[in-house]
Design an enzyme around this catalytic site. Structure first.
Site, PDB file in Angstrom:
ATOM      1  CG  ASP A 314      94.220  -1.455 116.868  1.00 44.24           C
ATOM      2  OD1 ASP A 314      93.227  -0.586 115.949  1.00 44.24           O
ATOM      3  OD2 ASP A 314      95.128  -0.738 117.205  1.00 44.24           O
ATOM      4  CB  ALA A 315      92.030  -1.422 112.165  1.00 44.82           C
TER       5      ALA A 315
END
Length: 597
Positions: A314-315
């Protein structure tokens, strides 16, 4: 630095079932001729500012300069030779997505920059197009398919497949070849602030069936699918964009609730799985986020679930990652844990050099690096990007928002609207003319709903009250209600709970006050939850309640069709609606009313 063939243990680089001898040979040849710097670049997924690869506005140039020290997207590709790019709308900053022709042209320009390097390797170009109203990047003319929980209400694997196939086809047409979807989280926490309607629902079997169908749909539509957020983000009360949530599930609960949808995705040969920035102490007692946990990514996902596809973070600029790991640590720890693609690492120069130094020092072995690069190249080869990474700009305009796609979206959405409560028998409405007040949350939602009701021969007043209606605005709505025969009210998370205090959020409390005041007028009230179906648990006295699980134009049209009996409501709750006092279920999983039964 060149790598000798003896340094690449081919048995560790991909399973025979996933890569034929010819494919493995091509990837191995690429690996042997890549420099260390090129390999490290392949790990990173970057954002770029602007709608064109070569020519950008001053604002876009400033954004790229701030992040990377260069001005154009093409220069970003030339500097870092990243393996991937992620597209965003203006709200995030990069502002990459305007219309099909522009997006396709940008994609072609970025691919030209990537394949124009010394070692021509095409890009994985990604975005988040989950469907529904919350997480999507391509807007009109792109087809707005229903979101996950709406699909869960519809209970149709065929509809889930077709929704993903349409999204995939439209993304592929504009050169986006990797979609960060489907969401495989099982939403068992009604107070979940970040998943909610992004999940199919609370039942692991239902989520698994529809996730598997979506994986197939995305693949057949022409894009790489990414199941997220491993090991499961469905039972959290903190948004990992702003903090680090902890999932307290035992190993038994994890096996029963969270893992089945990921197993289903793996069975369908999903291209990638995205990590969650969540703590899961039953697997990793250290408290490391899953993204940086070797026990979770390598031990659980790779070994226990026997998964050899891409692992995508995920970011890394989310607070769930940055609150614990500084920019030079997060990417290194993610790779050591087992991640292959590093999405949006903050301070790119710092992150890139940190991984480079970690390989040079042996902190990350060359074998470990090659495993990740191999998987990345394998997806690119599988998607045909080495053969031809460019798209037909003219065709993109015909595929995106094609009439058949739009028609299918409405038909599927019509099967998802759920009639939860109709105690007063107000619905379905007759075609007799009446005056109707459309009020509640959403400027576009109330306007679109008002127009749809007006087309049915009704006299309509629209009064939008906002997410947190003020006492003055509530008073206006009450006065308007008294002058009408019927009130239709839209809500948005009117059962929201503050994770810190355990009390209703300010917006939820204000929306509840609006409903209470409207009920006191004695005018028939129809309430539609345009986001979470849980709203009814906090709306005492409401006798007519529907759930749409989203506020796309198609969802609003479907709601109107159900209101007037043009469509018999077919959706069934994909979650349990709990009583506000916690004493049990107000409405069980699977509940849903139909007319005439």
């Amino acid at each position: 630095m060149l790598l000798s063939s003896a340094a690449v243990p081919s048995a560790a680089l991909g399973q025979p079932a996933q890569a034929g001898a010819g494919e493995r040979g091509k990837i191995m040849r690429l690996l042997r001729h890549m420099t260390l710097e090129e390999k490290v670049g392949q790990l990173f997924v970057v954002e770029v500012y602007g709608q064109d690869a070569q020519t950008v506005t001053e604002t876009a140039a400033a954004g790229n300069q701030r992040l990377y020290g260069v001005s154009t997207p093409a220069q970003v590709i030339d500097k870092y030779k990243p393996g991937g790019v992620i597209y965003y709308t203006e709200g995030r900053g990069p502002d990459n997505l305007r219309n099909p022709r522009q997006i396709a042209t940008l994609s072609n320009g970025l691919q030209a920059a990537a394949t124009g390097q010394r070692r021509p390797i095409p890009l994985l170009i990604a975005t988040d197009q989950e469907g529904g109203s919350l997480v999507f990047r391509l807007s009109a003319p792109a087809t707005a398919m229903p979101g996950n929980m709406a699909l869960g209400a519809g209970r149709s694997a065929a509809d889930a497949y077709r929704s993903a196939e349409v999204i995939g086809a439209e993304l592929a047409a504009v050169g986006i070849n990797q979609n960060y979807a489907p969401v495989a989280d099982v939403n068992v926490n009604p107070a979940n602030p970040v998943i909610g309607i992004r999940s199919v629902g609370e039942d692991p079997d239902l989520v698994s069936d529809l996730v598997a169908a979506q994986v197939d749909g995305y693949h057949d539509g022409g894009v790489a699918a990414v199941a997220k957020h491993f090991p499961g983000h469905g039972d959290t009360a903190v948004d990992s964009h702003f903090g680090l949530p902890e999932v307290t599930h035992t190993r038994a609960q994890l096996e029963a609730i969270d893992l089945p949808p990921f197993r289903a995705a793996i069975d369908e040969r999903v291209d990638a799985i995205m990590t969650a920035h969540v703590v899961l102490r039953s697997v990793d007692p250290s408290g490391a986020p899953a993204t940086m946990s070797k026990s979770i990514l390598t031990g659980l996902l790779r070994k226990r679930l026997d998964y050899d596809g891409l692992i995508v973070t995920d970011a890394l600029d989310m607070r769930g990652a940055t609150s614990t790991y500084p920019p030079h640590v997060a990417p290194v720890e993610a790779v050591k844990a087992g991640a292959d693609q590093l999405v949006l690492a903050p301070q790119m120069d710092v992150a890139y050099n940190a991984v480079l130094d970690a390989v040079r020092s042996g902190q990350i072995s060359m074998r470990r690096l090659d495993e990740s690069v191999y998987r990345i190249l394998r997806v690119k080869l599988k998607r045909g990007l080495f053969a031809d990474p460019l798209v037909d700009v003219e065709l993109a305009e015909k595929v995106v928002g094609a009439p058949g796609h739009l028609a299918d979206a409405q038909v599927i959405t019509d099967r998802t609207t759920t009639l939860v409560k109709n105690d007063a028998g107000v619905l379905p409405l007759t075609g007799d003319p009446r005056s109707v007040l459309v009020t509640g949350w959403g400027v576009t939602t109330t306007r679109t709903l008002g127009e749809a009701v007006r087309r049915r021969g009704q006299t309509v007043t629209v009064l939008e009250t906002g997410l947190t209606p003020s006492p003055a605005r509530i008073a206006e709505a009450v006065a308007a209600a008294a002058a009408n025969h019927l009130v239709v009210v839209s809500t948005n998370n009117a059962a929201g709970i503050d994770a810190t205090t355990g009390l209703p959020t300010a917006s939820a409390a204000a929306q509840q006050a609006l409903i209470t005041a409207l009920l006191a007028t004695g005018v028939p009230i129809v309430v539609s939850a345009m986001r979470n179906p849980y709203d009814i648990s906090r709306l005492t006295g409401v006798s007519t309640f529907l759930a749409t699980y989203g506020y796309t134009a198609g969802a609003v049209e479907s709601l109107t069709r159900v209101l007037f009996g043009e469509v018999n409501p077919a959706g069934r709750l994909p979650v349990t609606i709990p009583r506000a006092d916690g004493s049990g279920a107000l409405y069980p999983f699977g509940h849903g009313l139909r007319y005439g039964s």
